[in-house]
Design a protein around this motif. Structure first.
Motif: not given
Length: 367
Positions: A309-322
């Protein structure tokens, strides 16, 4: 009237129940309210601290596979059920409200056995097994997502209420905000990044933040308040390089989150139901990192609803990097994208959620 509230394990089950308690106190000052939880859940510390009478029973997580551990779980749940029956006979509540977590099952089933009406409240888009089973015995199920009713085919009634936490966080005054600024050394002229992993913290997110913190030396118009979770605080402190940037503060836990959240330019957090309710009610820009360690991966489904809905950004944990997290922070804080997220989040808010839940509870008593 007497109300018995139950739910535990995580803050997402506990705090909405406490919000409902505050509403009951306001509407019915003479009401008696009792909270039932377990000794091992976070409710054991949070509920008595809030000033609500508290008692414990046995409870354990349900398991779908046949095993020795599953047999032990059934036995523990049965013991809790018997304890709950004795407790209900003594307290004689007019209604039971379950907000999820293992402890809800024995209490709701005991209430059904004794003919006491109950309401089950579900925070997530996809419910856990406990609430699905409880829905078969309850008078009504309250949900936070429009299509969650399909997961409760045997419920007598399903009502869309939203999350009570969305109502609670709207009640604050400037004095509370200033007190929080002083307590955490916040600078109102800088953009606040509030990073927290839920009531138990988040190990993977913590590791990424440890690697990211040195970059804050170059961003003096930003500030980071990093809440590690008590279980991870000492480990994080050992990993952090000294000295920390002047615009970074690291703490184990924050009991005054309702006074911190309104001041955040962006939150970096998990995607539990209560968290998303707070984000939407306050119109916060959010970078959601759903926990993959929860039942049925329900946090990712929660987060995806807002992200689509364009109401938040999402990063799934296995794609999370600094690098990934820093890039998203830059987009939110240094471009119009942040304002777009805030407007869309606010459009998803349910600021009257606790009032709706209270009405469902009272309807169950009347019926």
């Amino acid at each position: 009237m007497r109300f018995l509230l139950t739910g535990g394990g995580t803050g997402g089950h506990i705090y909405p129940a406490l919000t409902l308690w505050h509403t009951i106190e306001t509407r019915m000052p003479d009401a008696e309210v009792l909270y039932v939880g377990t000794e091992r859940g976070l409710e054991h510390g949070i509920v008595p601290r809030a000033g609500l009478p508290f008692q414990t029973i046995f409870a354990a997580g349900l398991r779908r596979q046949v095993s020795l551990q599953a047999v032990k779980t059934v036995w523990t749940t049965y013991r809790g059920y018997r304890q709950a029956k004795r407790l209900l006979k003594k307290f004689k509540p007019d209604v039971v409200v379950g907000t999820g977590g293992y402890v809800t099952l024995p209490v709701v089933y005991a209430a059904a056995r004794l003919g006491i009406p109950s309401v089950v409240w579900e925070a997530n888009a996809r419910p856990g097994l406990t609430n699905v089973l409880c829905s078969r015995k309850s008078s009504a199920v309250a949900v936070c997502f429009e299509d969650s009713g399909r997961y409760f085919p045997k419920a007598k009634k399903v009502v869309l209420t939203g999350n009570p936490r969305g109502s609670e966080v709207l009640h604050y005054d400037r004095k509370d905000l200033l007190s929080a600024q002083e307590a955490y050394g916040l600078d109102a002229s800088k953009k606040l990044i509030l990073c927290y992993g839920g009531s138990r913290g988040a190990e993977t997110v913590n590791q990424v933040l440890v690697d990211l913190i040195p970059r804050f030396h170059s961003k003096q118009d930003w500030q980071l308040l990093y809440i590690t979770g008590e279980a991870h605080y000492e480990s994080v402190q050992r990993q952090l390089s000294a000295p920390l940037p002047a615009n970074v503060a690291v703490v184990p836990f924050a009991y005054d989150m309702p006074h911190l959240l309104p001041q955040a330019a962006v939150v970096v957090t998990r995607a539990g139901g209560a968290t998303l309710a707070e984000v939407c009610s306050l119109g916060l820009a959010a970078i959601l990192i759903p926990s993959p360690y929860v039942t049925a991966n329900h946090q990712e489904e929660n987060a995806r609803r807002l992200a689509q809905a364009g109401a938040a950004k999402m990063i799934v944990e296995n794609e999370l990097t600094p690098d990934k997290l820093w890039s998203e922070l830059t987009k939110v804080l240094d471009s119009p994208e942040g304002d777009s997220l805030r407007r869309a989040a606010l459009s998803k808010a349910a600021p009257d959620a606790v009032e709706k839940l209270y009405e469902v509870v009272m309807a169950a008593v009347t019926r």
